[in-house]
Design a protein around this motif. Structure first.
Motif, PDB file in Angstrom:
ATOM      1  N   UNK A 118       9.973 -92.258 -79.375  1.00 51.35           N
ATOM      2  CA  UNK A 118      10.659 -93.324 -78.401  1.00 51.35           C
ATOM      3  C   UNK A 118      11.961 -92.712 -78.548  1.00 51.35           C
ATOM      4  N   UNK A 119      12.538 -93.067 -77.245  1.00 54.23           N
ATOM      5  CA  UNK A 119      13.912 -92.762 -76.875  1.00 54.23           C
ATOM      6  C   UNK A 119      14.587 -94.043 -76.522  1.00 54.23           C
ATOM      7  N   UNK A 120      15.695 -94.286 -77.229  1.00 52.76           N
ATOM      8  CA  UNK A 120      16.399 -95.605 -76.772  1.00 52.76           C
ATOM      9  C   UNK A 120      17.993 -95.357 -76.447  1.00 52.76           C
ATOM     10  N   UNK A 121      18.439 -95.796 -75.143  1.00 52.53           N
ATOM     11  CA  UNK A 121      19.766 -95.398 -74.886  1.00 52.53           C
ATOM     12  C   UNK A 121      20.278 -96.944 -74.734  1.00 52.53           C
ATOM     13  N   UNK A 122      21.269 -97.167 -75.574  1.00 54.93           N
ATOM     14  CA  UNK A 122      22.062 -98.587 -75.644  1.00 54.93           C
ATOM     15  C   UNK A 122      23.277 -98.526 -74.821  1.00 54.93           C
ATOM     16  N   UNK A 123      23.579 -99.693 -74.329  1.00 51.29           N
ATOM     17  CA  UNK A 123      24.761 -99.714 -73.255  1.00 51.29           C
ATOM     18  C   UNK A 123      26.082 -99.445 -74.063  1.00 51.29           C
ATOM     19  N   UNK A 124      26.124 -99.296 -75.336  1.00 48.24           N
ATOM     20  CA  UNK A 124      27.459 -98.838 -75.959  1.00 48.24           C
ATOM     21  C   UNK A 124      27.587 -97.302 -76.086  1.00 48.24           C
ATOM     22  N   UNK A 125      26.370 -96.528 -75.739  1.00 46.38           N
ATOM     23  CA  UNK A 125      26.429 -95.063 -75.402  1.00 46.38           C
ATOM     24  C   UNK A 125      25.594 -94.566 -76.582  1.00 46.38           C
ATOM     25  N   UNK A 139      26.016 -90.668 -80.632  1.00 47.81           N
ATOM     26  CA  UNK A 139      26.740 -91.559 -79.775  1.00 47.81           C
ATOM     27  C   UNK A 139      27.970 -90.535 -79.164  1.00 47.81           C
ATOM     28  N   UNK A 140      27.496 -90.150 -77.983  1.00 44.13           N
ATOM     29  CA  UNK A 140      28.500 -89.086 -77.450  1.00 44.13           C
ATOM     30  C   UNK A 140      29.827 -89.805 -76.982  1.00 44.13           C
ATOM     31  N   UNK A 141      29.921 -91.013 -76.927  1.00 46.41           N
ATOM     32  CA  UNK A 141      31.226 -91.674 -76.510  1.00 46.41           C
ATOM     33  C   UNK A 141      32.053 -91.651 -78.090  1.00 46.41           C
ATOM     34  N   UNK A 142      31.368 -91.653 -79.056  1.00 47.62           N
ATOM     35  CA  UNK A 142      32.165 -91.730 -80.301  1.00 47.62           C
ATOM     36  C   UNK A 142      32.549 -90.488 -80.851  1.00 47.62           C
ATOM     37  N   UNK A 143      33.807 -89.880 -80.714  1.00 46.01           N
ATOM     38  CA  UNK A 143      34.062 -88.570 -81.129  1.00 46.01           C
ATOM     39  C   UNK A 143      33.836 -88.295 -82.526  1.00 46.01           C
ATOM     40  N   UNK A 254       4.166 -91.756 -67.024  1.00 43.12           N
ATOM     41  CA  UNK A 254       4.816 -90.737 -66.426  1.00 43.12           C
ATOM     42  C   UNK A 254       4.806 -89.656 -67.543  1.00 43.12           C
ATOM     43  N   UNK A 255       4.618 -88.428 -66.753  1.00 44.57           N
ATOM     44  CA  UNK A 255       4.537 -87.123 -67.809  1.00 44.57           C
ATOM     45  C   UNK A 255       5.752 -86.865 -68.628  1.00 44.57           C
ATOM     46  N   UNK A 256       6.115 -87.543 -69.673  1.00 48.57           N
ATOM     47  CA  UNK A 256       7.308 -87.489 -70.346  1.00 48.57           C
ATOM     48  C   UNK A 256       7.723 -86.051 -71.199  1.00 48.57           C
ATOM     49  N   UNK A 257       8.723 -85.529 -71.001  1.00 44.58           N
ATOM     50  CA  UNK A 257       8.710 -84.087 -71.749  1.00 44.58           C
ATOM     51  C   UNK A 257       9.071 -84.327 -73.117  1.00 44.58           C
ATOM     52  N   UNK A 258       8.582 -83.569 -73.986  1.00 43.61           N
ATOM     53  CA  UNK A 258       8.646 -83.673 -75.327  1.00 43.61           C
ATOM     54  C   UNK A 258      10.290 -83.852 -75.836  1.00 43.61           C
ATOM     55  N   UNK A 259      11.000 -82.964 -75.120  1.00 36.63           N
ATOM     56  CA  UNK A 259      12.606 -83.007 -75.370  1.00 36.63           C
ATOM     57  C   UNK A 259      13.353 -84.170 -75.304  1.00 36.63           C
ATOM     58  N   UNK A 260      12.548 -85.245 -74.563  1.00 36.62           N
ATOM     59  CA  UNK A 260      13.227 -86.360 -74.209  1.00 36.62           C
ATOM     60  C   UNK A 260      13.298 -87.247 -75.556  1.00 36.62           C
ATOM     61  N   UNK A 261      12.480 -86.888 -76.339  1.00 40.37           N
ATOM     62  CA  UNK A 261      12.415 -87.529 -77.732  1.00 40.37           C
ATOM     63  C   UNK A 261      13.209 -86.956 -79.078  1.00 40.37           C
ATOM     64  N   UNK A 262      13.986 -86.001 -78.679  1.00 40.25           N
ATOM     65  CA  UNK A 262      14.637 -85.590 -79.854  1.00 40.25           C
ATOM     66  C   UNK A 262      16.035 -85.291 -78.925  1.00 40.25           C
ATOM     67  N   UNK A 263      17.085 -85.109 -79.917  1.00 42.84           N
ATOM     68  CA  UNK A 263      18.554 -84.926 -79.476  1.00 42.84           C
ATOM     69  C   UNK A 263      18.623 -83.561 -80.072  1.00 42.84           C
ATOM     70  N   UNK A 264      19.195 -82.644 -79.422  1.00 44.60           N
ATOM     71  CA  UNK A 264      19.559 -81.165 -79.858  1.00 44.60           C
ATOM     72  C   UNK A 264      20.875 -81.273 -80.277  1.00 44.60           C
TER      73      UNK A 264
ATOM     74  N   UNK B  88      34.585 -86.790 -72.207  1.00 40.94           N
ATOM     75  CA  UNK B  88      34.560 -85.516 -73.013  1.00 40.94           C
ATOM     76  C   UNK B  88      32.952 -85.271 -73.305  1.00 40.94           C
ATOM     77  N   UNK B  89      31.951 -85.962 -72.874  1.00 41.58           N
ATOM     78  CA  UNK B  89      30.533 -85.900 -73.268  1.00 41.58           C
ATOM     79  C   UNK B  89      29.943 -84.617 -72.748  1.00 41.58           C
ATOM     80  N   UNK B  90      30.623 -84.319 -71.629  1.00 38.88           N
ATOM     81  CA  UNK B  90      29.598 -83.438 -70.695  1.00 38.88           C
ATOM     82  C   UNK B  90      29.823 -81.914 -71.497  1.00 38.88           C
TER      83      UNK B  90
END
Lengths: 265, 180
Positions: A118-125, A139-143, A254-264, B88-90
């Motif tokens: 599963x991959x979930x992207x929430x509206x808060x980032x 959360x890339x928006x939360x430094x 759809x043919x979903x790639x494996x790396x969709x389900x991990x955050x590197x 800054x997330x790019x």
């Protein structure tokens, strides 16, 4: 003083964005070979003229579908069961969902691949991924927040609880008897032919476990056509006053790639 | 011979024809770069960001429900990527594929010219819609119909945006040159 014109100035300004165009073009083409190849959605693009013909035909189809239902043919229960069973056969789903199930409004986009990826992207980032090995939250928006990696939680991932609050978790089960039980418990309240985004569809309203479900399904449910349903609204009451969630399927199988389900890292 | 439409190129790309996507790149790359530049203020980073926009567009092309809306869809994606950059997330997620390219420092990419510097400052100060209107109009060959389609505005609104934008640019440059 030279007689500059703003037109010439703009022309010169924009010229800088042509620098290295051919080189960059070549780089992009090379990168496309390694990128995931896009595939056409199962809905076909139709030129406007053809769409008008189909819209006219759809009106006739609605008429015939109504007559078909009146004089016999698929029962609403059959169509509903077919819809839910089709969903259970999917290997992957990509959808958007708005849910009030947790008490707060949340807009999420989710990719799900059987059994538990599963991959979930929430509206808060926030991005959450889960597979059999790892669960990642970031959360890339939360430094201040760093990437968090935990052991994969499989079918007990907390994200499934969000689906539960939205009244939709039962659709994602691998437990076929449980799914059949859900189908059997559902009571069809309304069943009508509609036009949805220019296509002949059916709206099925049914009640299950105190919730009201309103599905938009394809008008030709018995054929091998695309998504089992296009949208579903779930209400927390039978009067349809308390909307719990709205789900729209964006893509199936759809043919979903494996790396969709991990955050590197 | 009539030009091939964006819709046709999108459909060909979905069938596996990468040269069709390259054609779309040729049509929109400059516009995407300038939109990225509005966010990066650095030409090299703008180029990099623009490549990211096209890579994302390629991967997500199947989600485009109306292929004839490729232009507006791509512009919207470029603006979103620009916003991500500002937040800054790019991160440069590119794979540089075996091409050893010596990239000149950013300063060398720009022709030193004070008037152009003033112009750039003036563009920076424009309202978002005016800025985008100028970018699209000038980079898409001054095609009013195409510009209107991307901005989703009427002909009258477009002329207002272009006229208003250019007037502001002229005023700013004139003032700067006077004070210098």
């Amino acid at each position: 003083m030279a007689n500059h014109s703003i037109e010439n100035d703009l022309k010169r300004y924009y010229k800088q964005f042509e620098v290295d165009h051919e080189l960059l073009r070549g780089q992009l083409i090379s990168q496309l070979d390694q990128a995931q190849r896009p595939t056409a959605p199962r809905r076909l693009y139709l030129p406007p003229a053809v769409k008008r013909v189909i819209a006219a035909a759809a009106c006739l189809m609605i008429l015939f579908a109504g007559m078909y239902m009146l004089i016999g043919g698929d029962s609403s229960q059959d169509v509903y069961a077919s819809t839910i069973n089709k969903f259970s056969q999917l290997q992957s789903v990509h959808f958007k969902m708005n849910t009030l199930g947790s008490g707060e409004d949340a807009a999420i986009e989710m990719w799900w691949r059987r059994p538990h990826d599963m991959r979930m992207e929430v509206s808060n980032g926030t991005i959450i991924t889960n597979n059999s090995d790892k669960r990642c939250i970031f959360n890339p928006l939360d430094t201040k927040q760093k990437l968090r990696i935990e052991e994969g939680s499989g079918g007990s991932a907390p994200e499934f609880s969000l689906l539960s609050l939205a009244g939709l978790d039962w659709l994602f089960t691998d437990d076929l008897p449980k799914l059949q039980d859900g189908i059997d418990k559902s009571v069809i309240k309304d069943y009508e032919a509609i036009t949805y985004k220019g296509e002949a569809c059916r709206r099925i309203t049914c009640e299950k476990d105190g919730y009201l479900y309103v599905y938009i399904v394809d008008g030709l449910t018995k054929t091998e056509k695309q998504a089992p349903f296009y949208e579903v609204n779930v209400y927390g009451d039978l009067e349809a006053t308390r909307l719990l969630s709205h789900m729209e399927l964006l893509d199936v199988d759809a043919d979903l790639p494996d790396d969709l389900f991990i955050i590197k890292e | 011979m009539a030009a091939v439409t964006d819709a046709t190129l999108v459909l060909r790309t979905l069938e596996g024809d990468k040269t069709a996507f390259a054609e779309l790149y040729d049509r929109y790359a400059r516009l995407v770069r300038v939109i990225c530049y509005d966010n990066t203020k650095d030409l090299y980073k703008a180029q990099d960001l623009a490549q990211e926009v096209f890579l994302r567009a390629y991967v997500k092309l199947g989600e485009l429900k109306k292929p004839d809306r490729f232009g507006p869809w791509l512009v919207s994606m470029a603006r979103n990527v620009g916003r991500e950059f500002r937040r800054g997330q790019f991160r440069d997620r590119h794979l540089t594929v075996g091409l050893d390219v010596e990239v000149p420092p950013t300063e060398e990419l720009k022709t030193p010219n004070q008037r152009l510097d003033f112009l750039e400052e003036a563009i920076e100060k424009l309202d978002g819609q005016e800025k985008l209107a100028l970018h699209v109009y000038y980079l898409q060959g001054k095609d009013v119909a195409e510009t209107r389609k991307i901005l989703r505005v009427s002909r009258a609104s477009l002329y207002r945006l272009l006229a208003g934008g250019k007037q502001k640019l002229e005023s700013y440059i004139r003032e700067k040159e006077k004070s210098n």
